[in-house]
Design an enzyme around this catalytic site. Sequence first.
Site, PDB file in Angstrom:
ATOM      1  CG  MET A  95      -1.949  -1.147   1.190  1.00 25.35           C
ATOM      2  SD  MET A  95      -2.937  -1.234  -0.314  1.00 25.35           S
ATOM      3  CE  MET A  95      -4.031   0.155  -0.038  1.00 25.35           C
ATOM      4  CG  HIS A 114      -5.290  -1.916 -10.006  1.00 23.19           C
ATOM      5  ND1 HIS A 114      -5.147  -1.160  -8.847  1.00 23.19           N
ATOM      6  CD2 HIS A 114      -6.391  -1.427 -10.647  1.00 23.19           C
ATOM      7  CE1 HIS A 114      -6.108  -0.249  -8.813  1.00 23.19           C
ATOM      8  NE2 HIS A 114      -6.872  -0.385  -9.892  1.00 23.19           N
ATOM      9  CG  ASP A 146       4.791   3.612 -15.004  1.00 21.69           C
ATOM     10  OD1 ASP A 146       4.080   3.779 -13.981  1.00 21.69           O
ATOM     11  OD2 ASP A 146       4.397   3.903 -16.146  1.00 21.69           O
ATOM     12  N   GLY A 148       4.300   6.108 -12.138  1.00 25.62           N
ATOM     13  CA  GLY A 148       2.937   6.585 -11.874  1.00 25.62           C
ATOM     14  C   GLY A 148       2.153   5.630 -10.994  1.00 25.62           C
TER      15      GLY A 148
HETATM   16  C1  GRF Z   1      -5.811  -7.128  -4.199  1.00 25.25           C
HETATM   17  O1  GRF Z   1      -7.136  -6.798  -4.513  1.00 25.25           O
HETATM   18  C2  GRF Z   1      -4.879  -6.558  -5.222  1.00 25.25           C
HETATM   19  O2  GRF Z   1      -5.447  -6.497  -6.489  1.00 25.25           O
HETATM   20  C3  GRF Z   1      -4.618  -5.157  -4.715  1.00 25.25           C
HETATM   21  O3  GRF Z   1      -4.603  -5.288  -3.310  1.00 25.25           O
HETATM   22  C4  GRF Z   1      -5.345  -6.429  -2.919  1.00 25.25           C
HETATM   23  C5  GRF Z   1      -4.405  -7.284  -2.133  1.00 25.25           C
HETATM   24  O4  GRF Z   1      -5.049  -8.398  -1.570  1.00 25.25           O
HETATM   25  N1  GRF Z   1      -3.410  -4.611  -5.248  1.00 25.25           N
HETATM   26  P1  GRF Z   1      -4.209  -9.522  -0.872  1.00 25.25           P
HETATM   27  O5  GRF Z   1      -3.406  -8.863   0.248  1.00 25.25           O
HETATM   28  O6  GRF Z   1      -3.335 -10.152  -1.890  1.00 25.25           O
HETATM   29  O7  GRF Z   1      -5.225 -10.466  -0.315  1.00 25.25           O
END
Ligand code: GRF
Length: 210
Positions: A95, A114, A146, A148
Amino acid sequence: MQNNSTFNIGVLVSGRGTNLQAIINAIERGSLDAHVALVISNKENIHALERCRKHGIDNLFLDPKNFNSKETFESAIIEKFNEKLVNLVCLAGYMRILSKKFIGAFRGKIINIHPSLLPAFPGLSAQKQALDYGVKLTGCTVHFVDEGVDSGAVIAQTAVPVLEGDNEETLSQRILEQEHILYPQVIQWIIQNRVSLLGRNAIISPERNS
Ligand code: GRF
């Protein structure tokens, strides 16, 4: 066991780690020829780290508060991944936005998953964005990272229909099921050298018969 031909993955996580689990499962059942060399988290006591302990995977919590800048925090990650000879960095629910320095250190070797069909709905709460917009089709995307936000070259996508009566939870769950199939698959294509970049287009070449 590691040897010279081992393909080492470094994974960055911040939460529950179901995509990490999908990678681990694919390796354990033999459909992904990789080794999870190190999982690094910027959050303590998260389920992703518990999954590592359960599967005997090296893992590390690095607290950003113990570093005086994002730069030094990420330098520590770069160092740890380099020590483990990481070939590919996989973001799995990480995150934080990566700095230019980190992206430069692993240029073309960082991928993310994503929960939307990019370029639609980048950033946070992509499933809610899709519901609010009223699209009938959304899905998930694996892309190169990248500088962004969710803007790197798209490698592969899976479409998921938005159903009548869907809420954020039901839609997220159906997308997640597809994420768990797509992410290990794309990593395996990369290991097989089947993913190349032509400009900003990621091309997947057909499997070679050996
Ligand atoms: C998933 O929905 C992924 O697409 C996004 O963050 C979430 C992570 O879920 N980037 P997890 O921690 O892998 O269960």
